[in-house]
Design an enzyme around this catalytic site. Sequence first.
Site, mmCIF file in Angstrom:
data_model
loop_
_atom_site.group_PDB
_atom_site.id
_atom_site.type_symbol
_atom_site.label_atom_id
_atom_site.label_comp_id
_atom_site.label_asym_id
_atom_site.label_seq_id
_atom_site.Cartn_x
_atom_site.Cartn_y
_atom_site.Cartn_z
ATOM 1 N N GLU A 13 -2.007 4.633 13.722
ATOM 2 C CA GLU A 13 -1.735 5.875 12.996
ATOM 3 C C GLU A 13 -2.057 7.087 13.874
ATOM 4 O O GLU A 13 -1.322 8.072 13.881
ATOM 5 C CB GLU A 13 -2.534 5.937 11.699
ATOM 6 N N CYS B 240 0.803 -1.230 0.000
ATOM 7 C CA CYS B 240 0.000 0.000 0.000
ATOM 8 C C CYS B 240 0.837 1.282 0.000
ATOM 9 O O CYS B 240 0.278 2.379 -0.040
ATOM 10 C CB CYS B 240 -0.927 -0.006 1.208
ATOM 11 N N LYS C 274 -10.113 7.353 1.873
ATOM 12 C CA LYS C 274 -10.486 5.962 1.598
ATOM 13 C C LYS C 274 -11.928 5.697 2.013
ATOM 14 O O LYS C 274 -12.541 4.741 1.524
ATOM 15 C CB LYS C 274 -9.545 4.997 2.313
ATOM 16 N N HIS D 275 -3.469 7.474 6.176
ATOM 17 C CA HIS D 275 -3.579 6.171 5.515
ATOM 18 C C HIS D 275 -4.975 5.615 5.773
ATOM 19 O O HIS D 275 -5.617 5.112 4.862
ATOM 20 C CB HIS D 275 -2.482 5.230 6.027
ATOM 21 N N PHE E 14 1.372 -3.284 4.440
ATOM 22 C CA PHE E 14 1.698 -4.607 4.972
ATOM 23 C C PHE E 14 3.204 -4.820 4.878
ATOM 24 O O PHE E 14 3.866 -4.400 3.930
ATOM 25 C CB PHE E 14 0.997 -5.698 4.166
ATOM 26 N N HIS F 10 -10.003 1.396 -0.598
ATOM 27 C CA HIS F 10 -8.568 1.177 -0.454
ATOM 28 C C HIS F 10 -8.002 0.612 -1.750
ATOM 29 O O HIS F 10 -8.101 -0.594 -2.017
ATOM 30 C CB HIS F 10 -8.309 0.210 0.698
#
Length: 414
Positions: free
Chosen positions: A315, A172, A336, A304, A400, A341
């Site tokens: 976050e 991502c 998002k 994010h 990830f 996403h």
Amino acid sequence: MSKSKAGRRVVVTGFGVVTPIGTTVDEFWAGLKAGKSGVSALGGFPLDDLKILIAAQIKDFDPKQRLKHFKRDRIITLADRYSWFAAAAADEAVRMSGLELPEADPYRSACIIGSGAGGLVTFETAYRDLFILNKRATHPLTLLRIIGSSAAAHVGIEFGVKGPTFATCSACSTATHAIGIARDYIRDNVVDVAIAGASESVINYGTMKAWQALHVLSPEGCFPFAKKRNGTVLAEGAGILVLESLEHAQARGATILAELCGYGMASDSQDMVKPTVEGPSVAMQGALDDAGLKPEQIDYLNAHGTATMDNDINETKAIKNVFGDYAYKLPISSTKSMHGHPLGAGGGIEAVACIKAMQEGWVPPTIGLDEPGDGCDLDYIPNVGREKKVTYTMSNSFAFGGLNAVMIFGPPPA
């Protein structure tokens, strides 16, 4: 403005997107302004025993119409879907920039367009042909379609780029890494111009089964930072920027849209799926240091914000680490919540949202945020965007594997 490393200043002169809430920048921005959700019922392929039946898919995209004017890349309409999106977004970005491509010296241009997964739609089609339909062969372009660098190659061919042309892959954070590398190439005088970002199209039966198995998809919607959040929603799309050295842009009289003035990276180096607070904190602080900015100079942060339980709380903690007391005054949102996403393409799409926020003096909301989750106590611009003077923006991408990348955009140099 001081920088941590001397070099040429890098500016944005064009951008383009393909998203579930708009397949051009104008449509995308109108979707953000309206608080539009791109999440809908999953379709376009056999659903069989799938349990997650929603996604943010791009509908009614016709590559033969959108890309019919391409001249150098003669097989773009025969490419994988992710390459279509990259080509369309890059075409919009180049047109906006006013660049005449190829460059006089084409080796002074770069094309860095990444993808977290490449041509997964082609993969599934090929396997269905072979193992279910018992066909004797796959389509002759199957190999070219699936390669993760195909989008970069297609765009590079169309615009005559002969300098560094390749893909990045960091889940991502892919687009943000691509843009950051392109920024460094320009800053360090390797090239003068770069087309950079990422594209993704992975929504098919096999991918949905794989994500289901990881238990991070929501069956209901994407609700970042909300108490009701229960997973993310897969999306597809592309976000591409045209970057130039300041001198190159000024010499041709280009309209400069923003400066890419800060970039930071860090790896958690801990776990493939469980994020840390330290890695994102170091990446954000690194971007601030690179830009020579204080935390309170950031006017808007595009988070994010995936709507997974771990990401949103981590976050939030990282933002507090870096911004201190100012974290509670900083407007933050996760777009998002609207476009879903899009995995590797997220950083490119969200960079466009940041630059448009600077241009328009309006910051987009986090929709679906009726009640904040435990520990999510910052200003996430719930449900309705707001008018605000925006000088500097930060865009977060956390992937990830603990791969973190952050960009800061500032105003066009005077």
